[in-house]
Write an enzyme that holds these catalytic residues in place. Structure first.
Site: not given
Length: 499
Positions: A197, A250-251, A272, A306, A402
């Protein structure tokens, strides 16, 4: 919808590709979404729609997972050499289509063609070939055991590695192609099947990858690609009972949701997540190299990384000079569309991300940060934000959260003890870099910084053989290297009594 390509220097295949609505890849076939809905895809350099992707839903996910589950029965039994050969063939096809993939990645994400060619596509080819080699090198072990309650008995015991099963892979929008391959390649090498996805903002390179997977000769159902929104496609993928492992990049906020969903069914998972990576420049560092390194660490890929070096800690004796140098670097970056040959930094990925970054900058200024470079959205079409350097303090929101944009927060420090406390004062722990010519200090700081990766006199250097991942809220598990392979395997212990 305006499918304007803005006269981009596209290869012919890409012109045709953008001119069509894009379907879902299920069981090696391209199928229309069951809802009939599509999502506009925007060129972030212009802010205009260029094509449409399918908006997949739970029904589409179910079809894809069922296809992957059926394919797993045979794919998991293919020989290691077969899996290796197909992965190497796919790597060759990606390399042959490098120009096409680079241009699509630049249009879809906004990044420069140079980064797309040398970074995204080039590293993807290398990683695919590295992982192909692992397909033939997965080993178990035999063990001697002690069973004192059964004197005289003889045993044969071994541990066998087996693929975990169907993998649900969810990837972000900052490195669409390479993140997809980081997940697909080790999964396929171990004998797993995949439902991918991609992010709804940047799904185009994944769809081209799907074409190449079919062309390479992978059996039907081994890889399936469902585009769509997270709540409509991503969440059903994580929750599907036939998905055995979830791998997500992702976040932190979304990662926690994914983790809770996975734990609810005791699925295996790898997360991650985000970072707020410190750059530590000691008083004995090579100042010129440090300025260049710190600048590239934050402005690479528009800061949408990231591991971006977003917190810059510089020894007070060289602080003003280093910050002035980074600001000068920022002011001289040629901010242009990614597919422009003169591009030094492209736009952010979306209108939403541009607003988020600008809101962070505004909050920093409101809290008292001093703008040394940039500090605002550029007045032009598209989602361009000026490379920004802020003199900040540790308590500011821009230092704690972030931003995921081209914004670096610079702060002075007195000694190693102080900077360690500042660097570790965060919920994140993905990466860091130390700039010094003192070997003892380098090792000492590397050992004490709370991060999954610590670079010394460099930043954002990745290798297929080195495990990558975070501590604290930056994630669970590792990608790249043997650690990545292990994440797609289960240990099965077998014990035989021989007499």
């Amino acid at each position: 919808m305006n499918k304007n390509t803005n006269n981009n220097p596209l290869v012919a295949k890409n012109q045709e590709f953008l001119a069509e609505d894009h379907k879902l890849m299920i069981n090696n076939e391209w199928v229309t979404p069951s809802s009939g809905d599509y999502i506009d895809v925007f060129d972030p350099s212009a802010g205009s729609a260029v094509t449409r992707i399918s908006s997949g839903n739970a029904d589409d996910v179910d079809n894809a997972v069922n296809a992957a589950s059926e394919a797993f029965k045979s794919w998991s039994k293919t020989t290691p050499l077969t899996r290796q050969s197909l992965l190497l063939r796919l790597a060759d096809l990606i390399e042959e289509n490098a120009e096409r993939l680079s241009e699509i990645e630049s249009i879809d994400n906004g990044k420069s063609l140079i980064i797309a060619r040398n970074g995204d596509v080039g590293s993807s080819v290398n990683f695919m070939r590295y992982m192909a080699g692992w397909a033939t090198k997965i080993t178990g072990s035999t063990l001697d055991i002690s069973a004192p309650h059964m004197p005289g008995a003889e045993f044969h015991a071994y541990v066998k590695k087996q693929p975990v099963g169907v993998v649900g892979a969810i990837v972000p929008w900052n490195f669409p192609l390479s993140m997809s391959i980081w997940k697909i390649a080790p999964a396929l090498a171990t004998g797993c099947t995949v439902v991918l996805k991609p992010a709804e903002q940047t799904s185009l390179s994944a769809l081209i990858l799907g074409e190449l997977i079919i062309e390479a000769g992978f059996p039907a159902g081994v890889v399936n690609i469902i585009t769509g929104y997270g709540q409509n496609a991503g969440s059903p993928l994580v929750a599907h009972p036939k998905v055995n492992k979830v791998t997500f990049t992702g976040s932190v906020e979304t990662g926690k949701i994914v983790g809770r969903q996975a734990v609810g069914q005791m699925k295996r998972f790898t997360l991650e997540l985000g970072g707020k990576s410190p750059i530590i420049i000691r008083e004995d560092a090579n100042v010129e190299a440090s300025i260049l390194g710190a600048s590239m660490a934050i402005f690479f890929n528009q800061g949408q990384t990231c591991t971006a070096g977003s917190r810059l800690y510089v020894h007070k004796s060289i602080f003003d000079g280093v910050v002035a140098g980074v600001a000068e670097f920022a002011n001289n970056i040629n901010v242009q569309p990614g597919y422009d040959a003169a591009c030094g930094m492209g736009p952010l990925v979306s209108k939403e991300q541009s607003k988020r970054v600008c809101d962070f900058i505004a909050s920093g200024i409101e809290e008292g940060a001093e703008v040394m470079a940039g500090g605002a959205k550029l007045d032009r079409d598209g989602y361009f934000v000026a490379p920004t350097v802020l003199k900040s303090t540790q308590d500011m929101r821009i230092v704690q959260e972030e931003i995921f944009g081209p914004v670096v927060c610079a702060m002075p420090f007195d000694d190693d003890e102080e900077v360690l406390e500042l660097a570790n004062e965060t919920r994140y722990g993905l990466a860091a870099s130390v700039w010094t010519q003192n070997l003892r200090s380098a090792h000492d700081l590397a050992a004490k910084i709370q991060a999954g990766t610590v670079w010394v006199n460099c930043h954002n250097v990745f290798d297929p053989n080195l495990p990558f991942g975070g501590v604290k809220q930056s994630g669970i598990g590792r990608e790249l290297g043997k650690a990545s392979i292990d994440g797609y395997l289960e240990d099965k212990t077998v014990l035989m009594k021989l007499n």
